[in-house]
Scaffold this motif. Structure first.
Motif, PDB file in Angstrom:
ATOM      1  N   TRP A 152       0.644  -1.590  -0.442  1.00 45.63           N
ATOM      2  CA  TRP A 152       0.245   0.016  -0.009  1.00 45.63           C
ATOM      3  C   TRP A 152       1.193   1.123   0.116  1.00 45.63           C
ATOM      4  O   TRP A 152       1.992   1.259   0.983  1.00 45.63           O
ATOM      5  CB  TRP A 152      -1.288  -0.463   1.388  1.00 45.63           C
ATOM      6  N   ASP A 153       0.014   2.187  -0.690  1.00 46.63           N
ATOM      7  CA  ASP A 153       0.893   3.338  -0.253  1.00 46.63           C
ATOM      8  C   ASP A 153       0.821   4.479   0.224  1.00 46.63           C
ATOM      9  O   ASP A 153       1.283   5.865   0.665  1.00 46.63           O
ATOM     10  CB  ASP A 153       0.716   4.303  -2.069  1.00 46.63           C
ATOM     11  N   GLY A 154       0.095   4.025   1.036  1.00 50.43           N
ATOM     12  CA  GLY A 154      -0.415   4.776   2.403  1.00 50.43           C
ATOM     13  C   GLY A 154      -1.268   6.086   2.143  1.00 50.43           C
ATOM     14  O   GLY A 154      -1.563   6.695   1.361  1.00 50.43           O
ATOM     15  N   ARG A 156      -0.773   8.740   2.177  1.00 53.96           N
ATOM     16  CA  ARG A 156      -0.307   9.926   1.523  1.00 53.96           C
ATOM     17  C   ARG A 156       0.119   9.958   0.488  1.00 53.96           C
ATOM     18  O   ARG A 156       0.624  10.282  -0.294  1.00 53.96           O
ATOM     19  CB  ARG A 156       0.212  10.671   3.033  1.00 53.96           C
ATOM     20  N   HIS A 157       0.021   8.544   0.316  1.00 54.74           N
ATOM     21  CA  HIS A 157       0.230   8.285  -0.949  1.00 54.74           C
ATOM     22  C   HIS A 157       1.826   8.372  -1.156  1.00 54.74           C
ATOM     23  O   HIS A 157       2.597   8.984  -2.897  1.00 54.74           O
ATOM     24  CB  HIS A 157      -0.396   9.143  -2.347  1.00 54.74           C
ATOM     25  N   ASP A 158       2.412   8.309  -0.566  1.00 58.10           N
ATOM     26  CA  ASP A 158       4.251   9.154  -0.053  1.00 58.10           C
ATOM     27  C   ASP A 158       5.301   7.387  -0.285  1.00 58.10           C
ATOM     28  O   ASP A 158       6.063   8.151  -1.230  1.00 58.10           O
ATOM     29  CB  ASP A 158       4.493   9.726   0.764  1.00 58.10           C
ATOM     30  N   ASN A 159       4.641   6.216  -0.457  1.00 58.84           N
ATOM     31  CA  ASN A 159       5.786   5.577  -0.460  1.00 58.84           C
ATOM     32  C   ASN A 159       4.630   4.082  -0.289  1.00 58.84           C
ATOM     33  O   ASN A 159       3.826   3.941   0.286  1.00 58.84           O
ATOM     34  CB  ASN A 159       6.529   5.482   0.989  1.00 58.84           C
ATOM     35  N   PHE A 160       5.921   2.963  -1.232  1.00 60.05           N
ATOM     36  CA  PHE A 160       4.665   1.950  -0.529  1.00 60.05           C
ATOM     37  C   PHE A 160       5.496   0.916   0.505  1.00 60.05           C
ATOM     38  O   PHE A 160       6.339   0.755   0.108  1.00 60.05           O
ATOM     39  CB  PHE A 160       4.824   1.618  -2.404  1.00 60.05           C
ATOM     40  N   ASP A 161       4.960   0.244   1.117  1.00 59.61           N
ATOM     41  CA  ASP A 161       5.439  -0.249   1.900  1.00 59.61           C
ATOM     42  C   ASP A 161       4.592  -1.843   2.605  1.00 59.61           C
ATOM     43  O   ASP A 161       3.590  -1.591   1.391  1.00 59.61           O
ATOM     44  CB  ASP A 161       5.170   0.786   3.700  1.00 59.61           C
ATOM     45  N   ILE A 162       5.156  -2.210   3.230  1.00 58.87           N
ATOM     46  CA  ILE A 162       4.317  -4.052   3.447  1.00 58.87           C
ATOM     47  C   ILE A 162       3.013  -3.808   4.056  1.00 58.87           C
ATOM     48  O   ILE A 162       3.580  -3.110   5.612  1.00 58.87           O
ATOM     49  CB  ILE A 162       5.357  -5.194   4.106  1.00 58.87           C
ATOM     50  N   TYR A 163       2.475  -4.077   4.141  1.00 61.07           N
ATOM     51  CA  TYR A 163       1.234  -3.863   5.801  1.00 61.07           C
ATOM     52  C   TYR A 163      -0.024  -5.741   5.821  1.00 61.07           C
ATOM     53  O   TYR A 163       0.522  -5.790   4.914  1.00 61.07           O
ATOM     54  CB  TYR A 163       0.616  -3.306   5.001  1.00 61.07           C
ATOM     55  N   ALA A 164       0.142  -5.673   6.966  1.00 64.77           N
ATOM     56  CA  ALA A 164      -0.573  -7.365   7.100  1.00 64.77           C
ATOM     57  C   ALA A 164      -1.428  -6.455   7.951  1.00 64.77           C
ATOM     58  O   ALA A 164      -2.108  -5.853   8.248  1.00 64.77           O
ATOM     59  CB  ALA A 164       0.427  -7.619   7.593  1.00 64.77           C
ATOM     60  N   ARG A 165      -2.726  -7.277   7.228  1.00 61.86           N
ATOM     61  CA  ARG A 165      -4.461  -7.051   7.953  1.00 61.86           C
ATOM     62  C   ARG A 165      -4.513  -8.600   8.142  1.00 61.86           C
ATOM     63  O   ARG A 165      -4.542  -9.529   8.047  1.00 61.86           O
ATOM     64  CB  ARG A 165      -4.841  -6.734   6.905  1.00 61.86           C
ATOM     65  N   VAL A 166      -5.764  -8.036   9.312  1.00 61.10           N
ATOM     66  CA  VAL A 166      -6.585  -9.893   9.997  1.00 61.10           C
ATOM     67  C   VAL A 166      -7.690  -9.252   9.246  1.00 61.10           C
ATOM     68  O   VAL A 166      -8.787  -8.620   8.922  1.00 61.10           O
ATOM     69  CB  VAL A 166      -6.518  -8.976  11.853  1.00 61.10           C
ATOM     70  N   LEU A 167      -8.316 -10.749   8.924  1.00 60.94           N
ATOM     71  CA  LEU A 167      -9.287 -11.317   8.015  1.00 60.94           C
ATOM     72  C   LEU A 167     -10.288 -11.043   9.303  1.00 60.94           C
ATOM     73  O   LEU A 167     -10.077 -12.067   9.933  1.00 60.94           O
ATOM     74  CB  LEU A 167      -9.233 -11.673   7.195  1.00 60.94           C
ATOM     75  N   PRO A 168     -11.123 -11.056   8.715  1.00 56.86           N
ATOM     76  CA  PRO A 168     -11.753 -10.365   6.568  1.00 56.86           C
ATOM     77  C   PRO A 168     -11.336  -8.974   6.757  1.00 56.86           C
ATOM     78  O   PRO A 168     -11.146  -8.325   6.429  1.00 56.86           O
ATOM     79  CB  PRO A 168     -13.252 -10.708   7.646  1.00 56.86           C
ATOM     80  N   ALA A 169     -11.962  -8.284   8.271  1.00 53.51           N
ATOM     81  CA  ALA A 169     -11.386  -7.075   8.346  1.00 53.51           C
ATOM     82  C   ALA A 169     -11.243  -6.122   9.462  1.00 53.51           C
ATOM     83  O   ALA A 169     -11.108  -5.191  10.339  1.00 53.51           O
ATOM     84  CB  ALA A 169     -12.941  -6.472   8.005  1.00 53.51           C
ATOM     85  N   GLY A 170     -10.232  -7.022  10.134  1.00 58.73           N
ATOM     86  CA  GLY A 170      -9.158  -5.845  11.401  1.00 58.73           C
ATOM     87  C   GLY A 170      -8.215  -5.944  11.668  1.00 58.73           C
ATOM     88  O   GLY A 170      -7.886  -4.546  10.513  1.00 58.73           O
ATOM     89  N   LEU A 171      -7.438  -6.002  13.271  1.00 63.64           N
ATOM     90  CA  LEU A 171      -6.180  -5.053  12.450  1.00 63.64           C
ATOM     91  C   LEU A 171      -5.395  -5.064  11.238  1.00 63.64           C
ATOM     92  O   LEU A 171      -4.584  -6.138  11.127  1.00 63.64           O
ATOM     93  CB  LEU A 171      -5.503  -5.883  13.967  1.00 63.64           C
ATOM     94  N   LEU A 172      -5.198  -3.728  11.614  1.00 64.65           N
ATOM     95  CA  LEU A 172      -3.889  -3.438  10.313  1.00 64.65           C
ATOM     96  C   LEU A 172      -2.232  -3.234  10.893  1.00 64.65           C
ATOM     97  O   LEU A 172      -2.187  -2.177  11.481  1.00 64.65           O
ATOM     98  CB  LEU A 172      -4.269  -1.819   9.293  1.00 64.65           C
TER      99      LEU A 172
END
Length: 677
Positions: A152-154, A156-172
């Protein structure tokens, strides 16, 4: 190298053939059999899926019939679930409602002649997993299906980084924070680690691993790699072996080589080639290892708009144990395979580069493709896992854009205006020699074809009806009567010439493995770049066909001949600075000379060179528009587009205008499918 060359491109996504695009309030109202006032009220009060494009001082709306059908069915279904009183519907669901409607019905039609087996109840639930601002891509499910890592570029759309999300729509959770772009996350088989890639400069990338809970990173290896993103080969970029001892990574032996697959030892970082693509291939990508660890699936690109799914048997130490086997899917464009948990089938992106969807193919016995009913339209980068409850989860990227042609005046004050706009893609423009017409590519008729409009954008007319996965590089002949362009095929892209809308295009025999092209001023030759000799060079061939003749020996791409016929211009990759430089050489012979640095794409006129420019840095910045004026020998800043630039740039013959393609509307989100069977 690729048989076409340019900057990083996000793949366009034309509508599926099963959906009709309605271009105005009037058409939308007629389709729904209501008056315009009612339809406008439905959009505001009940979420009717209407899309908007803004161009100039005016705007336009459009809708997809499949989305309207899904919305109507949901609106009239008396059994549909409603939130209980006082219970708020989550924001991500409200914002993504139209995406749900699109995903439910859009992919249920036969497309591109597939032999389909559509099992009932293949998809139980389809939900938008993300609807955050910006771009979310490259999902990777954890082995237990409880989490998804993605890029995701965040906010602010300023940089691409790696994120992890608990499914189906939990903690990011944000996992990386480097100023360099991170991409290609992949979970280890035990779910403890996440491997990913980081672009360390414009021509290199490194592979890292870190704990799935975050923390310190460990670099495993670094090698040559093209700048990211490059959606003509959309991933994935890493795959773990079943025992976790090895990684398969996408990289290059050097800047002038195409993508290949490497084997990396996770304990030591030792890196060696796993498989080398054939000499005339445009590269391998999308590695995926079967659940039993014995088979590697990947995508092999054979031309600009064509790529195959391939299988390779593996030894226990992750080395080739047989020959590469090509799978026949019925489509020219096939990328990003993912294995079903039982190893019996692949989920992959297919159809056409400019309009993909997800499909499933059985890999043993009699192979058949089937669409994923209710999911997969505009689909890339699928990831599949089985949950503890036995459900099969699928997460994929849903990405589409509207790309239009804009015209910027150069020698007098004025803002850019939308010259050729629609709800589709319009790109790769070229002015006719007299400056009165513009040739360009567009998918507005359902597939990418050659179109011609007047110089002010009026009266666009379709010149080809080939129905190919993609076309490329339309260029006017010097007398302004013919247009040459490229068509992908099994032997790479080839040059075709069309003389008018009523005449079928003619193949230029001998022009296989062709990339960007240009005419000589006398019309007696067509110059093009090709890797047919093992490296990318400039070649030329007669328009009537015959034997091609190599022109350059030190590398060259994107040829353009000056109007006076004195110079051949071309791009060449600078292996030390990591940029594309513009060179020229006299056609009569002599020493080549460098003209410009950091050029992504360019076009000549009588007054100078319009080009897309990348600023030199560890993280590429741009592209920006510039104009190099012959009279002064200096490059001037050009008022730049506020939206992302896409393929194509053209100077008017008089040097007064610069024409470029711009993504005016873009959506890139992740979709979640629960209960895939």
């Amino acid at each position: 190298m690729d048989d076409r060359v340019g900057g990083a491109r996000l793949v366009s996504s034309a509508k599926p053939a099963s959906s009709t695009r309605l271009e105005s309030w009037k058409e939308i109202a007629a389709y729904l059999r209501r008056d315009e006032r009612t339809v406008r009220r439905w959009e505001k009060a009940e979420g009717l899926p209407i899309h908007r494009l803004q161009h100039g001082k005016s705007g336009s709306v459009f809708a997809n019939s499949a989305e309207l059908d899904a919305w109507t069915a949901r609106r009239t279904d008396p059994l549909r679930k409603r939130p209980a009183a006082g219970r708020e519907v989550p924001t991500w669901r409200r914002r993504g409602l139209w995406s749900v409607a699109a995903a439910v019905l859009m992919a249920g039609a036969v497309w591109l002649g597939f032999s389909l087996k559509v099992p009932r109840g293949t998809v139980a639930t389809v939900l938008p997993l993300t609807s955050d601002p910006g771009t979310e891509v490259e999902p990777s499910l954890s082995p237990d299906g409880k989490q998804v890592a993605y890029v995701w570029d965040g906010e602010r759309h300023d940089n691409f980084d790696i994120y992890a999300r608990v499914l189906p729509a939990g903690l990011l959770t944000r996992l990386t924070r480097s100023p360099a772009p991170d991409y290609g996350p992949a979970w280890s088989p035990d779910g403890a680690l996440i491997a990913f890639m980081r672009q360390t400069d414009t021509e290199r990338a490194a592979v890292f691993v870190l704990s799935a809970f975050g923390g310190a990173e460990r670099m495993l290896a670094e090698f040559a790699a093209p700048s990211w993103p490059h959606w003509d080969q959309p991933g994935r970029f890493l795959a773990w072996s079943r025992d976790g001892k090895w990684l398969v990574a996408v990289g290059r032996h050097g800047p002038e080589h195409v993508n290949g697959l490497f084997r990396i030892a996770t304990a030591t970082g030792e890196t060696r080639p796993l498989i080398l693509p054939p000499a005339k291939s445009l590269g391998d990508s999308g590695p995926a290892i079967s659940p039993d660890g014995q088979t590697l699936a990947f995508s092999r690109r054979v031309s600009w708009g064509a790529s195959d799914l391939c299988l390779l048997a593996l030894s226990p130490d992750l080395m080739p144990a047989g020959d590469v086997r090509r799978l026949t899917t019925g489509s020219a464009w096939n990328t990003s395979p993912a294995w079903m948990p039982d190893g019996s089938a692949l989920i992959f992106s297919t159809g056409a580069m400019d309009g993909p969807h997800l499909a499933r193919m059985v890999v043993s016995g009699q192979a058949h493709d089937d669409l994923l009913p209710g999911a997969g339209d505009y689909g890339f980068q699928p990831s599949v896992a089985r949950t503890a409850g036995g459900k099969v989860r699928l997460v994929y990227t849903r990405h589409f854009e509207s790309v239009n042609l804009w015209r910027q005046p150069l020698d007098r004050p004025g803002s850019a205006v939308g010259l050729i706009t629609s709800a589709h893609w319009s790109f790769e423009p070229d002015y006719s020699p007299d400056g009165k017409r513009v040739a360009f590519l567009s998918d507005r008729s359902g597939s990418v074809e050659v179109w011609v409009a007047e110089a002010d954008g009026r009266n666009p007319r379709q010149w080809t009806s080939l129905g190919q996965p993609s076309l490329g590089s339309p260029r006017w002949s010097p007398e302004g009567r013919r247009i040459a362009f490229t068509v992908p095929g099994r032997d790479g892209s080839s040059i075709h010439i069309v003389e008018d809308p009523a005449t079928a295009p003619r193949l230029v025999q001998g022009s296989h493995h062709c990339g960007y092209l240009t005419w000589s001023p006398d019309g007696e030759s067509i110059y093009f770049n090709s890797n047919r000799g093992g490296s990318t060079q400039i070649w030329k061939i007669a328009p009537q066909g015959g034997e091609a003749v190599q022109v350059t020996t030190r590398g060259g791409r994107v040829p353009v001949v000056s109007a006076d016929g004195r110079y051949l211009y071309y791009l060449r990759l600078h292996s030390t600075a990591g940029d594309q430089q513009l060179f020229r050489v006299r056609l009569t012979g002599g020493k080549e000379e460098k003209v410009l640095d950091f050029v992504d794409a360019y076009s000549l006129s009588s007054l100078g060179i319009g080009f897309k420019y990348y600023r030199p840095a560890g993280k590429p910045d741009g592209p920006y528009l510039r104009f190099f004026r012959f009279a002064t020998g200096r490059a001037e800043e050009v008022p730049n587009a506020t939206k992302p630039l896409r393929y194509g740039i053209a100077m008017s013959p008089d040097g007064q205008h610069l024409l470029y393609s711009q993504a005016d509307y873009e959506v890139s989100d992740l979709m979640l499918v629960d209960g895939l069977r």
